[in-house]
Write an enzyme that holds these catalytic residues in place. Structure first.
Site, short mmCIF file in Angstrom:
data_model
loop_
_atom_site.label_atom_id
_atom_site.label_comp_id
_atom_site.label_asym_id
_atom_site.label_seq_id
_atom_site.Cartn_x
_atom_site.Cartn_y
_atom_site.Cartn_z
N LYS A 151 0.84 -1.18 0.00
CA LYS A 151 0.00 0.00 0.00
C LYS A 151 0.89 1.24 0.00
CE LYS A 151 1.20 1.57 3.35
NZ LYS A 151 1.60 2.34 4.49
N HIS A 181 -0.89 -4.66 6.12
CA HIS A 181 -0.36 -5.49 7.20
C HIS A 181 -1.17 -5.41 8.49
CE1 HIS A 181 1.74 -1.91 8.79
NE2 HIS A 181 1.87 -2.57 9.90
N LYS A 185 -2.25 -8.48 11.67
CA LYS A 185 -1.97 -8.39 13.12
C LYS A 185 -2.90 -9.36 13.85
CE LYS A 185 -0.45 -3.54 13.20
NZ LYS A 185 0.85 -3.52 13.84
N GLU A 219 1.47 7.65 16.76
CA GLU A 219 2.82 7.07 16.75
C GLU A 219 3.80 8.11 17.28
OE1 GLU A 219 3.49 4.21 13.19
OE2 GLU A 219 2.55 5.97 12.34
N HIS A 243 -4.81 1.19 6.40
CA HIS A 243 -4.95 0.41 7.64
C HIS A 243 -6.21 0.72 8.45
CE1 HIS A 243 -0.95 -0.53 6.61
NE2 HIS A 243 -0.34 0.47 7.19
N LYS A 329 2.26 11.19 13.23
CA LYS A 329 3.66 10.95 13.59
C LYS A 329 4.06 11.92 14.70
CE LYS A 329 4.29 8.07 10.14
NZ LYS A 329 4.14 6.65 10.40
#
Ligand code: BG6
Length: 487
Positions: A151, A181, A185, A219, A243, A329
């Site tokens: 992606k 991904h 998980k 994050e 995601h 971020k």
């Protein structure tokens, strides 16, 4: 080491052609993941051919792989396993062309000596995806192969449609594995188990009982060496349209008729079809102070490093229930949670000052860390005289089960599935195109970016976005530490 049960690994030996082999994702996740799959015995026969713009030879690639493992793998490197793995690595610089790549793959297949399958893994930015696909076609490596596409798949609706069409000129749809991904998980899959293997929660999993939902993935991480990629991408394309929306689909979908790729994709796609277009007025875009000074970043960059938004799924189950999504971020904490807020009771017989409702509604919270946790919070009586209420919780932590070591890291799980041809946890062209479609208005008229201090929870306007509710994070109470007595 535990014995791998039969049928878990692929039937045929695999030649992995890893495009973007020296990039951030390959170093952080793919090379360590392949090493783990190989050394734990999941993939008995394999060779890996790294491909990238860097002018390396096989030994140079081995050094890079070993250094990556030391820096990023969560598991300890065993020298004998490493030696065995290193012997299976080869490398072709992109500039060497199709014939050299073909020769390297054929050499690997000859070494394996039996019928093999090819797994092309495109760990490259969207602009490099099609040239890599063409190279695979030119090198005649399409036969007996599958291709994993990273992606973001395209950058908007038109580019995703065109990428799909061009991809189909070379690969059949059943060869294409579009990876996200987050779906690999363990806790994401546990959402399906939790919802559909129990009779307790599904009856209340709807607008009559659920007030709102938060999917929150702050994050602390900055961009490291990824700023060139990130400048073109931003938080929405990097995290949300990929995601966060995929996780939202697992949380919101109807029960599939079977735990198989087609029924699961169909239910997820129905969620995406029911999503209302994202309104720019329901979005807060942010950029951390200092981003524009980073190497590779435009001094006047309008790329968002943070995004929070409200969206709606306009179907019978969810009409009117807001879903709040947030990620960014350099934020205050690294967390990945889904938090479901239940409706509050209509009337309270508890006296004023008893504390009922004072700490928000009851919540069901999923922590999407690899070793997952879950918590159900509710009001209960504080011991002693009178009727004072406190927020209490039931908590589950994977660590308590002693099985945390069995968890496959998301990429490991998905690489293994792709090698086995199992697409249950992969996304579909239809779903992705629909997500770009609901994003069109936002991508065409994005609200301006607002600056936020690094280490914060984002621009101030996130509170208006969610009012009259409040962001669950930061948690008022930390998760209980299962290893601490009385914790
Ligand atoms: C990646 C994004 O897909 O996911 C990164 O490109 C992000 O920007 C990462 O940091 C988060 O993944 P995880 O598994 O660490 O939560």
């Amino acid at each position: 080491m535990a014995k791998i049960p039969p049928g878990v690994g692929p039937r045929f030996p695999q030649v992995v052609v890893l495009f973007g082999a020296t990039g951030d994702l390959a170093r952080r996740k793919l090379l360590p993941g392949l090493y783990h799959l190989a050394s734990a015995g999941f993939i008995p026969g394999y060779r890996i051919v790294g491909v990238s713009l860097d002018d390396l030879n096989a030994d140079g690639f081995r050094d890079l792989a070993k250094a990556s493992m030391a820096e990023f793998s969560s598991r300890k490197l065993v020298e004998a396993d490493w030696q065995a793995f290193a012997a299976k690595l080869d490398y072709v610089p992109l500039g060497a062309g199709a014939a050299t790549l073909k020769a390297a793959v054929e050499r690997a297949e000859k070494e394996l000596g039996v019928e093999c399958r090819r797994l092309h893994y495109l760990s490259v930015p969207p602009s490099a995806a099609l040239p890599a696909v063409r190279l695979i076609g030119e090198a005649q490596l399409v036969e007996r192969s599958r291709i994993v596409m990273e992606k973001p798949f395209g950058t908007d609706l038109a580019s995703a449609v065109s990428l799909n069409a061009k991809l189909h000129e070379v690969f059949a749809e059943d060869q294409i594995f579009r990876i996200d991904h987050f779906l690999g998980k363990e806790p994401a899959q546990n959402i399906l188990a939790f919802r559909f293997a129990n009779g307790l929660f599904e009856p209340i999993w709807n607008r009559n009982f659920i007030d709102h939902v938060q999917i929150d993935v702050p994050e602390t991480l900055g961009l490291g060496k990824r700023s060139a990629f990130y400048e073109q991408t931003g938080a929405y394309r990097d995290m949300v349209v990929t995601h966060l929306f995929q996780i939202l689909a697992f949380m919101a979908m109807e029960p599939p008729t079977a735990l198989e790729p087609a029924p699961i994709s169909e239910e997820k796609n129905k969620v995406f079809r029911s999503m209302l277009p994202i309104q720019p007025g329901d979005v807060v875009r942010g950029q951390y102070n200092g981003y524009r000074d980073e190497e590779g970043v435009d001094a006047e960059s309008e790329t968002e490093t943070f995004i929070a938004l409200k969206c709606f799924i306009d179907n019978w189950r969810w009409a009117g229930v807001p879903f709040f999504l947030r990620t960014g971020k350099r934020m205050a904490e690294g967390q990945r949670i889904i938090s479901i807020a239940f409706r509050e009771p209509p009337k309270s017989m508890f006296p004023p000052g008893s504390g009922v409702g004072a700490q928000g509604p009851d919540h069901l919270t999923f922590d999407l860390a690899d070793a997952s946790k879950m918590s159900l919070s509710f009001y209960g009586k504080r011991p002693g005289p009178g009727m004072r209420l406190d927020k209490l919780s039931l908590q589950f932590a994977m660590h308590d089960t002693g099985l945390a070591g069995e968890v496959l890291e998301a990429y490991e799980r998905l690489i293994l599935d792709a090698m086995r041809g199992d697409r249950t946890l992969f996304t579909t062209a239809e779903g992705i195109e629909r997500l770009w479609q609901v994003s069109t208005h936002l991508l065409e008229s994005p609200p301006p970016v607002r600056l936020y201090p690094a280490g914060s929870w984002g621009p101030k306007s996130i509170h208006q976005l969610i009012a009259p509710h409040a962001w669950r994070l930061p948690f008022e109470r930390a998760w209980r530490n299962p290893n601490k007595l009385g914790g």
